[in-house]
Scaffold this motif. Structure first.
Motif: not given
Length: 395
Positions: A356-376
């Motif tokens: 987290w430190d090395a990546h500039g301490r990003p806020p959680l709003t910079r993260f996202g989620l993908t759900i694949t067609a198989r549900g992963r």
């Protein structure tokens, strides 16, 4: 027994009006929702008996009834805060864990805004609770457009009484597991959940139209902290979403994290900590990030009441045979860290904080989620493909 009341019977004067004015001025109340909030006053849906925070109580809460403490009851109901309506799934003499509530009004308004509903849309509301959110959706879209699901039969029964009294009944009020959705009323244009999930169920995506929005609290055992806004993909294609806010909701019952109890045996490894344990929980953003990297880890704090300051520790478990604990005082001493099992959980936590430190301490709003067609599920930073942590779920 809690009785359903009409809006006229519960009106307290200007308290709710001031609340709505504040939500409007702050921008929390999205366009098109003011009328629904006026038609569905929060007080209509809050039980006569609620639980207020109380540090002097063994459970951390005390019972407040409208009949005996009307001023306190109204102060809780008309504030922009959570009102706890159930402890310990309704069991008597439990430890005092909140298991149902009337959510914070500004957060309710924000979540409804993130749905981006339009006239004629069909919504699946997961977690009926007091019935207030269902009422707001009904007031905005009409009862025929709303299906609401509640896992607790008693909670559902009381919500139904309140919704009927307020003349804001959804067409379908169902007792069942919200993770299963409600296929009989599908497809939906939106799914709104007021219970946190660790994994978005495939059923929700399968029961929505392509391009539908799903708004749900999402988290890990380490950090129940993200509000996910997911847009469903075409059949056979992934669905993508972003975390749009820092929130914390009660867990979906079937996805509640494991309990943390350290083993009675001597640790497999002792040593100093490479990091001040305060840095593992310094804010929601770092905790959220650590949870993505170490998705099974859960923590509690422990201490010996005879000497709390010297014995205060963070204790961790992955629920699968590995544990760790770290002392806050003298955390770099030779015996500060204790670790058991095949994993070195504290080392993983430390590495995640370093990332987290090395990546500039990003806020959680910079993260996202993908759900694949198989549900992963795949979590990422800034854009899909920049994977954070290990993919989870799916066949």
């Amino acid at each position: 027994m809690d009785q359903a009341r009409s809006a006229e019977e519960v009106t307290d004067g200007d308290g709710y009006a001031r609340l709505l004015s504040g939500l409007t001025k702050s921008g929390a109340l999205a366009d098109g929702w003011r009328g629904a909030f006026e038609r569905a006053p929060r007080a209509v849906f809050v039980p006569e008996a609620v639980w207020a925070p109380d540090e002097t109580s063994p459970t951390g809460h005390r019972l407040v009834t409208r009949a005996e403490e009307p001023e306190t009851w109204w102060a809780l109901v008309d504030a922009d805060g959570v009102v706890v309506t159930q402890l310990d799934d309704g069991a008597e003499a439990g430890p005092g864990i909140p298991t149902s509530s009337a959510s914070k009004p500004s957060l309710v308004a924000s979540m409804l805004g993130h749905l981006d509903v339009t006239d004629g849309a069909r919504v699946l509301d997961i977690g009926t609770g007091t019935g207030w959110t269902s009422a707001l959706l009904t007031a905005r879209l009409g009862g025929e457009a709303v299906t609401t699901v509640e896992v607790d039969p008693r909670v559902s029964e009381q919500a139904a009484l309140r919704l009927r009294s307020a003349a804001l009944e959804p067409a379908r009020l169902v007792v069942g597991d919200g993770l299963a959705g409600r296929p009989e009323s599908a497809p939906y244009d939106h799914i709104h959940s007021t219970a946190a999930v660790r994994r978005v169920p495939r059923t929700w995506i399968e029961q929505t139209r392509p391009g539908a929005t799903i708004v749900t609290p999402w988290g890990t055992p380490y950090a129940n902290a993200g509000l996910l806004r997911l847009v469903t993909g075409e059949p056979g294609a992934p669905s993508y979403g972003r975390f749009v806010a820092n929130v914390s909701f009660m867990w979906m019952r079937a996805q509640r994290p494991h309990a943390v109890t350290l083993p009675p045996t001597e640790p497999d490894q002792r040593g100093p900590s490479a990091m001040d344990p305060d840095l593992a929980l310094s804010n929601a953003d770092v905790a959220f990030t650590i949870g993505l990297h170490v998705p099974d880890a859960r923590y509690v704090h422990t201490w010996d009441t005879a000497n709390p300051a010297a014995t205060y520790r963070i204790a961790l478990s992955d629920g699968n045979g590995s544990w760790a604990s770290v002392r806050y005082e003298a955390w770099d001493a030779p015996d500060a860290v204790h670790q058991w099992g095949t994993r070195r959980l504290w080392d993983e936590i430390t590495s995640a904080r370093t990332w987290w430190d090395a990546h500039g301490r990003p806020p959680l709003t910079r993260f996202g989620l993908t759900i694949t067609a198989r549900g992963r599920q795949e979590t990422w930073l800034d854009k899909p493909g920049s994977t954070v942590g290990s993919p989870r779920g799916g066949p």
